[in-house]
Design a protein around this motif. Sequence first.
Motif, PDB file in Angstrom:
ATOM      1  N   GLU A 243       0.867  -1.175   0.000  1.00  0.00           N
ATOM      2  CA  GLU A 243       0.000   0.000   0.000  1.00  0.00           C
ATOM      3  C   GLU A 243       0.898   1.217   0.000  1.00  0.00           C
ATOM      4  OE1 GLU A 243      -2.452   1.807   3.466  1.00  0.00           O
ATOM      5  OE2 GLU A 243      -3.777   0.387   2.409  1.00  0.00           O
ATOM      6  N   TYR A 244       0.848   1.965  -1.091  1.00  0.00           N
ATOM      7  CA  TYR A 244       1.692   3.145  -1.267  1.00  0.00           C
ATOM      8  C   TYR A 244       3.159   2.853  -0.937  1.00  0.00           C
ATOM      9  CZ  TYR A 244      -2.710   5.645  -1.640  1.00  0.00           C
ATOM     10  OH  TYR A 244      -3.953   6.067  -2.037  1.00  0.00           O
ATOM     11  N   GLY A 245       3.665   1.721  -1.408  1.00  0.00           N
ATOM     12  CA  GLY A 245       5.072   1.381  -1.260  1.00  0.00           C
ATOM     13  C   GLY A 245       5.451   0.663   0.023  1.00  0.00           C
ATOM     14  N   VAL A 246       4.495   0.505   0.919  1.00  0.00           N
ATOM     15  CA  VAL A 246       4.762  -0.151   2.198  1.00  0.00           C
ATOM     16  C   VAL A 246       4.215  -1.577   2.152  1.00  0.00           C
ATOM     17  CG1 VAL A 246       4.301  -0.096   4.682  1.00  0.00           C
ATOM     18  CG2 VAL A 246       4.655   2.044   3.435  1.00  0.00           C
ATOM     19  N   GLU A 247       5.049  -2.534   2.531  1.00  0.00           N
ATOM     20  CA  GLU A 247       4.595  -3.924   2.569  1.00  0.00           C
ATOM     21  C   GLU A 247       3.613  -4.114   3.719  1.00  0.00           C
ATOM     22  OE1 GLU A 247       6.381  -8.327   3.535  1.00  0.00           O
ATOM     23  OE2 GLU A 247       7.657  -7.006   2.323  1.00  0.00           O
ATOM     24  N   LEU A 248       2.405  -4.595   3.366  1.00  0.00           N
ATOM     25  CA  LEU A 248       1.387  -4.845   4.380  1.00  0.00           C
ATOM     26  C   LEU A 248       1.360  -6.297   4.833  1.00  0.00           C
ATOM     27  CD1 LEU A 248      -1.722  -2.863   3.079  1.00  0.00           C
ATOM     28  CD2 LEU A 248      -0.042  -2.174   4.789  1.00  0.00           C
ATOM     29  N   LYS A 249       1.511  -7.201   3.862  1.00  0.00           N
ATOM     30  CA  LYS A 249       1.378  -8.624   4.174  1.00  0.00           C
ATOM     31  C   LYS A 249       2.146  -9.407   3.137  1.00  0.00           C
ATOM     32  CE  LYS A 249      -0.806 -12.086   6.309  1.00  0.00           C
ATOM     33  NZ  LYS A 249      -0.772 -12.393   7.692  1.00  0.00           N
ATOM     34  N   ARG A 250       2.688 -10.541   3.572  1.00  0.00           N
ATOM     35  CA  ARG A 250       3.455 -11.420   2.695  1.00  0.00           C
ATOM     36  C   ARG A 250       2.943 -12.847   2.866  1.00  0.00           C
ATOM     37  NH1 ARG A 250       9.713 -11.579   1.591  1.00  0.00           N
ATOM     38  NH2 ARG A 250       9.344  -9.358   1.674  1.00  0.00           N
ATOM     39  N   PHE A 251       2.791 -13.528   1.726  1.00  0.00           N
ATOM     40  CA  PHE A 251       2.419 -14.939   1.723  1.00  0.00           C
ATOM     41  C   PHE A 251       3.533 -15.698   1.017  1.00  0.00           C
ATOM     42  CE2 PHE A 251      -1.501 -12.469   1.545  1.00  0.00           C
ATOM     43  CZ  PHE A 251      -2.205 -12.981   2.619  1.00  0.00           C
TER      44      PHE A 251
ATOM     45  N   PHE B 264       0.854 -22.860  -3.624  1.00  0.00           N
ATOM     46  CA  PHE B 264      -0.210 -22.323  -2.789  1.00  0.00           C
ATOM     47  C   PHE B 264      -1.475 -23.066  -3.154  1.00  0.00           C
ATOM     48  CE2 PHE B 264       2.102 -18.088  -2.926  1.00  0.00           C
ATOM     49  CZ  PHE B 264       2.322 -18.019  -1.564  1.00  0.00           C
ATOM     50  N   ARG B 265      -2.386 -23.189  -2.207  1.00  0.00           N
ATOM     51  CA  ARG B 265      -3.729 -23.614  -2.579  1.00  0.00           C
ATOM     52  C   ARG B 265      -4.415 -22.372  -3.131  1.00  0.00           C
ATOM     53  NH1 ARG B 265      -7.036 -25.585   1.694  1.00  0.00           N
ATOM     54  NH2 ARG B 265      -8.561 -25.729   0.042  1.00  0.00           N
ATOM     55  N   GLU B 266      -4.770 -22.419  -4.409  1.00  0.00           N
ATOM     56  CA  GLU B 266      -5.255 -21.244  -5.128  1.00  0.00           C
ATOM     57  C   GLU B 266      -6.421 -20.550  -4.423  1.00  0.00           C
ATOM     58  OE1 GLU B 266      -7.496 -20.671  -9.281  1.00  0.00           O
ATOM     59  OE2 GLU B 266      -5.518 -21.611  -9.436  1.00  0.00           O
ATOM     60  N   ASP B 267      -7.465 -21.296  -4.092  1.00  0.00           N
ATOM     61  CA  ASP B 267      -8.631 -20.679  -3.463  1.00  0.00           C
ATOM     62  C   ASP B 267      -8.290 -20.080  -2.104  1.00  0.00           C
ATOM     63  OD1 ASP B 267      -8.206 -23.254  -2.443  1.00  0.00           O
ATOM     64  OD2 ASP B 267     -10.325 -23.608  -2.061  1.00  0.00           O
ATOM     65  N   GLU B 268      -7.441 -20.753  -1.360  1.00  0.00           N
ATOM     66  CA  GLU B 268      -7.063 -20.282  -0.024  1.00  0.00           C
ATOM     67  C   GLU B 268      -6.269 -18.979  -0.104  1.00  0.00           C
ATOM     68  OE1 GLU B 268      -4.118 -21.737   3.543  1.00  0.00           O
ATOM     69  OE2 GLU B 268      -5.162 -23.267   2.395  1.00  0.00           O
TER      70      GLU B 268
ATOM     71  N   LEU C 299      -6.111 -16.753  -2.611  1.00  0.00           N
ATOM     72  CA  LEU C 299      -6.932 -15.657  -3.132  1.00  0.00           C
ATOM     73  C   LEU C 299      -7.874 -15.124  -2.058  1.00  0.00           C
ATOM     74  CD1 LEU C 299      -7.701 -16.921  -6.746  1.00  0.00           C
ATOM     75  CD2 LEU C 299      -6.199 -15.038  -6.089  1.00  0.00           C
ATOM     76  N   ASN C 300      -8.470 -16.009  -1.272  1.00  0.00           N
ATOM     77  CA  ASN C 300      -9.339 -15.564  -0.174  1.00  0.00           C
ATOM     78  C   ASN C 300      -8.551 -14.802   0.889  1.00  0.00           C
ATOM     79  OD1 ASN C 300     -11.704 -16.554  -1.298  1.00  0.00           O
ATOM     80  ND2 ASN C 300     -11.485 -18.549  -0.320  1.00  0.00           N
ATOM     81  N   ASN C 301      -7.330 -15.245   1.193  1.00  0.00           N
ATOM     82  CA  ASN C 301      -6.485 -14.533   2.160  1.00  0.00           C
ATOM     83  C   ASN C 301      -6.119 -13.144   1.659  1.00  0.00           C
ATOM     84  OD1 ASN C 301      -6.436 -16.546   4.104  1.00  0.00           O
ATOM     85  ND2 ASN C 301      -4.583 -17.491   3.303  1.00  0.00           N
ATOM     86  N   ILE C 302      -5.795 -13.032   0.368  1.00  0.00           N
ATOM     87  CA  ILE C 302      -5.464 -11.727  -0.210  1.00  0.00           C
ATOM     88  C   ILE C 302      -6.685 -10.812  -0.146  1.00  0.00           C
ATOM     89  CG2 ILE C 302      -4.880 -10.502  -2.340  1.00  0.00           C
ATOM     90  CD1 ILE C 302      -3.165 -13.004  -3.074  1.00  0.00           C
ATOM     91  N   ARG C 303      -7.852 -11.322  -0.544  1.00  0.00           N
ATOM     92  CA  ARG C 303      -9.076 -10.504  -0.511  1.00  0.00           C
ATOM     93  C   ARG C 303      -9.377 -10.032   0.915  1.00  0.00           C
ATOM     94  NH1 ARG C 303     -11.039 -14.794  -4.246  1.00  0.00           N
ATOM     95  NH2 ARG C 303     -11.020 -13.845  -6.314  1.00  0.00           N
ATOM     96  N   ARG C 304      -9.173 -10.890   1.881  1.00  0.00           N
ATOM     97  CA  ARG C 304      -9.418 -10.508   3.269  1.00  0.00           C
ATOM     98  C   ARG C 304      -8.461  -9.369   3.690  1.00  0.00           C
ATOM     99  NH1 ARG C 304     -10.382 -15.161   5.104  1.00  0.00           N
ATOM    100  NH2 ARG C 304      -8.248 -15.919   5.245  1.00  0.00           N
ATOM    101  N   GLU C 305      -7.208  -9.478   3.286  1.00  0.00           N
ATOM    102  CA  GLU C 305      -6.213  -8.463   3.656  1.00  0.00           C
ATOM    103  C   GLU C 305      -6.496  -7.114   3.026  1.00  0.00           C
ATOM    104  OE1 GLU C 305      -3.657  -8.448   5.867  1.00  0.00           O
ATOM    105  OE2 GLU C 305      -4.320 -10.438   6.477  1.00  0.00           O
ATOM    106  N   ILE C 306      -7.034  -7.101   1.802  1.00  0.00           N
ATOM    107  CA  ILE C 306      -7.281  -5.828   1.130  1.00  0.00           C
ATOM    108  C   ILE C 306      -8.731  -5.365   1.281  1.00  0.00           C
ATOM    109  CG2 ILE C 306      -5.376  -6.125  -0.490  1.00  0.00           C
ATOM    110  CD1 ILE C 306      -7.364  -6.912  -2.629  1.00  0.00           C
ATOM    111  N   GLY C 307      -9.497  -6.071   2.099  1.00  0.00           N
ATOM    112  CA  GLY C 307     -10.846  -5.641   2.418  1.00  0.00           C
ATOM    113  C   GLY C 307     -11.885  -5.880   1.352  1.00  0.00           C
ATOM    114  N   GLN C 308     -11.808  -7.018   0.675  1.00  0.00           N
ATOM    115  CA  GLN C 308     -12.820  -7.338  -0.347  1.00  0.00           C
ATOM    116  C   GLN C 308     -13.712  -8.448   0.116  1.00  0.00           C
ATOM    117  OE1 GLN C 308     -11.160  -8.107  -4.188  1.00  0.00           O
ATOM    118  NE2 GLN C 308     -10.139  -6.137  -4.269  1.00  0.00           N
TER     119      GLN C 308
END
Length: 128
Positions: free
Chosen positions: A97-105, A113-117, A119-128
């Motif tokens: 977010e604006y050059g700052v690392e928020l989360k790493r997987f 990676f388990r694809e569905d897992e 993608l759901n983790n990313i969506r949760r982190e970015i508020g979707q």
Amino acid sequence: MNKLYKLLCGLFGLVLSLSQLQSQTTNLDTFQDIQLMKNEFCAVIEINASWNWANRIPLERIDKCYTGYVDLSNKQIGAVIQKEWDIKVVPTIIIFEYGVELKRFEADLSMKFREDEILNNIRREIGQ
């Protein structure tokens, strides 16, 4: 008139770029491309290697966020990105977010990676 024209062009460009967020994932082949995307309001970047593309996550399924791929096999940028971002395993997905690392997987030892897992983790982190 000139200022108004520039403002309207800028707003049109912003609307156009936001509408493209839902369908495009960019291959980030230069340091400039990486820096520009990383500094956006929301960027999800997968760091992988061409020999591991079978384990690529379809980031284009993430809405309202810029998405891109960095190939560590790229001789011009791979080693530098690996060192600067402390990449230990591929694939690694980082949310900025604006050059700052928020989360790493990071993938497990299978380099998957388990694809569905993920993608759901990313969506949760970015508020979707």
